[in-house]
Design a protein around this motif. Structure first.
Motif, short mmCIF file in Angstrom:
data_model
loop_
_atom_site.label_atom_id
_atom_site.label_comp_id
_atom_site.label_asym_id
_atom_site.label_seq_id
_atom_site.Cartn_x
_atom_site.Cartn_y
_atom_site.Cartn_z
N MET A 1 41.91 16.37 -1.94
CA MET A 1 42.92 17.42 -1.71
C MET A 1 43.03 17.72 -0.23
N VAL A 2 41.84 17.85 0.44
CA VAL A 2 41.86 18.20 1.86
C VAL A 2 42.71 17.20 2.64
N SER A 3 42.57 15.91 2.28
CA SER A 3 43.26 14.89 3.06
C SER A 3 44.78 14.98 2.95
N ARG A 4 45.27 15.55 1.86
CA ARG A 4 46.73 15.70 1.71
C ARG A 4 47.18 17.12 2.03
N THR A 5 46.27 17.87 2.67
CA THR A 5 46.63 19.23 3.09
C THR A 5 46.95 19.23 4.58
N LEU A 6 48.07 19.82 4.89
CA LEU A 6 48.44 19.99 6.29
C LEU A 6 47.78 21.27 6.80
N LEU A 7 46.99 21.14 7.86
CA LEU A 7 46.33 22.31 8.46
C LEU A 7 47.07 22.72 9.72
N LEU A 8 47.41 24.01 9.83
CA LEU A 8 48.14 24.51 11.01
C LEU A 8 47.36 25.63 11.66
N ASP A 9 47.19 25.53 12.96
CA ASP A 9 46.50 26.57 13.75
C ASP A 9 47.47 27.00 14.85
N CYS A 10 48.11 28.15 14.61
CA CYS A 10 49.13 28.60 15.56
C CYS A 10 48.59 29.71 16.45
N GLY A 11 48.35 29.39 17.70
CA GLY A 11 47.96 30.38 18.70
C GLY A 11 49.19 30.86 19.44
N ASN A 12 49.00 31.72 20.43
CA ASN A 12 50.13 32.30 21.13
C ASN A 12 50.77 31.36 22.15
N THR A 13 50.10 30.26 22.47
CA THR A 13 50.69 29.27 23.38
C THR A 13 51.08 28.00 22.63
N ALA A 14 50.20 27.55 21.76
CA ALA A 14 50.39 26.23 21.16
C ALA A 14 50.10 26.28 19.67
N GLU A 37 58.70 16.57 6.41
CA GLU A 37 59.55 15.59 5.70
C GLU A 37 58.94 14.19 5.76
N ARG A 38 58.27 13.90 6.86
CA ARG A 38 57.65 12.57 7.01
C ARG A 38 56.37 12.45 6.18
N ILE A 39 55.49 13.44 6.26
CA ILE A 39 54.18 13.28 5.63
C ILE A 39 54.13 13.80 4.19
N GLU A 40 55.10 14.68 3.84
CA GLU A 40 55.14 15.27 2.49
C GLU A 40 53.76 15.73 2.02
N PRO A 41 53.21 16.76 2.68
CA PRO A 41 51.87 17.23 2.29
C PRO A 41 51.89 17.85 0.90
N GLU A 42 50.74 17.76 0.23
CA GLU A 42 50.62 18.41 -1.07
C GLU A 42 50.66 19.92 -0.91
N GLN A 43 50.02 20.38 0.15
CA GLN A 43 50.05 21.81 0.46
C GLN A 43 49.76 22.00 1.95
N THR A 44 50.02 23.23 2.40
CA THR A 44 49.77 23.56 3.81
C THR A 44 48.87 24.78 3.88
N LEU A 45 47.89 24.72 4.77
CA LEU A 45 47.05 25.89 5.03
C LEU A 45 47.36 26.35 6.45
N LEU A 46 47.83 27.58 6.54
CA LEU A 46 48.35 28.10 7.81
C LEU A 46 47.45 29.21 8.35
N LEU A 60 58.23 27.50 5.37
CA LEU A 60 57.60 26.94 4.17
C LEU A 60 58.09 27.65 2.92
N VAL A 61 58.26 28.98 3.03
CA VAL A 61 58.77 29.75 1.89
C VAL A 61 60.18 29.28 1.55
N GLU A 62 61.05 29.20 2.57
CA GLU A 62 62.45 28.78 2.35
C GLU A 62 62.54 27.43 1.66
N ARG A 63 61.63 26.53 2.02
CA ARG A 63 61.68 25.18 1.46
C ARG A 63 60.84 25.05 0.19
N ALA A 64 60.30 26.19 -0.26
CA ALA A 64 59.46 26.21 -1.48
C ALA A 64 58.33 25.18 -1.40
N LEU A 65 57.74 25.04 -0.22
CA LEU A 65 56.61 24.12 -0.06
C LEU A 65 55.31 24.89 -0.29
#
Ligand SMILES: Nc1ncnc2c1ncn2[C@@H]1O[C@H](COP(=O)(O)OP(=O)(O)O)[C@@H](O)[C@H]1O
Ligand SMILES: CC(C)(COP(=O)(O)O)[C@@H](O)C(=O)NCCC(=O)O
Ligand SMILES: [K+]
Length: 238
Positions: A1-14, A37-46, A60-65
């Motif tokens: 599962m982890v491998s198909r999860t997109l992990l996002l770390d959003c700081g104030n610069t990057a 759209e390219r990777i089609e993750p199973e889920q995203t952890l933000l 993500l909400v708008e696209r029902a991902l």
């Protein structure tokens, strides 16, 4: 599962992402949409402390991902936070503590990003509190913004006294941040903590401190991967 999860770390610069072996920076919602759209993750952890990260959450909400947003949990696996109001602690800071939870000795994390954050654990998963300082770019920018004569400076700094305005500014920021890290270490009790560095500007400060410590650029993602293994925690985000 982890491998198909997109992990996002959003700081104030990057905004940083990891997806399996792939990782990178995202600087627009368009780039984000192209990525999903390219990777089609199973889920995203933000994990976000920024407006941009919030926007990606809405996207993500708008696209029902399927996605979850990291939230601070005050009692995660015995990690005791120093804050009386733990939910006020930035999730980025909490994730570095999650990553270091179980470290057998006192340990101090120095995360050099937009802000420079210092937090420590006592070797028994108790958070000893921390510090928030302006990071490298903020510190220099404050001088430009609030003076008439000081120019923007881009060069890397060092510890030596400067003999030009630019060197004085570049090196002043290094002196302040490296000095703060060295001073902070002594505030966390009689045993000097180990030091773990992370954040995009870690290597602009680390070489100028007394103890090199260990560089773990992906520490926040390490924390996220740990949380992913905790089904109860993940469930609590749903
Ligand atoms: N590809 C990159 N994009 C943006 N910043 C980068 C990049 N590579 C290194 N950096 C450095 O990282 C710093 C941001 O650090 P980071 O830890 O990502 O901050 P934050 O988490 O607060 O957004 C920038 O000031 C810059 O100097
Ligand atoms: C201190 C921060 C702004 C750091 O942000 P960053 O440098 O990672 O962009 C962030 O961790 C935050 O918004 N914290 C909430 C306040 C706190 O931690 O007490
Ligand atoms: K960060």
């Amino acid at each position: 599962m982890v491998s198909r999860t997109l992990l996002l770390d959003c700081g104030n610069t990057a905004c940083k992402y990891q997806y399996g072996e792939e990782h990178g920076h995202l600087d627009s919602t368009e780039a984000f949409v192209q990525l999903v759209e390219r990777i089609e993750p199973e889920q995203t952890l933000l994990a976000t402390v920024s407006k941009f990260g919030q926007t990606l959450g809405e996207c993500l909400v708008e696209r029902a991902l399927p996605h979850r947003k990291v939230r601070v949990r005050p009692d995660w696996q015995g990690l005791k936070l120093a804050y009386a109001e733990p939910e006020r602690l930035g999730v980025d800071r909490w994730l570095t503590l999650v990553a270091l939870c179980g470290h057998p000795r006192p340990v101090m994390v120095v995360d050099v990003g937009t802000a420079l954050k210092i937090d420590a654990l006592d070797g028994g998963d108790r958070h000893l509190g921390g510090y928030i300082l302006p990071g490298m770019r903020l510190m220099r920018r404050a001088l430009v913004d609030d003076t008439f004569a000081l120019p923007p400076v881009d060069q890397d700094g060092a510890l030596a006294p400067g003999a030009t305005t630019r060197d004085c500014i570049a090196n002043g920021a290094v002196l302040a941040l490296a000095g703060a890290v060295d001073k902070a270490r002594a505030q966390f009790g009689p045993t000097p903590p180990d030091i773990v560095w992370t954040g995009g500007d870690a290597d602009r400060v680390r070489p100028f401190t007394a103890e090199p410590g260990q560089l773990r650029p992906a520490l926040i993602f390490e924390g996220m991967r740990r949380l992913m293994k905790d089904a109860d925690y993940m469930e609590s985000l749903a």
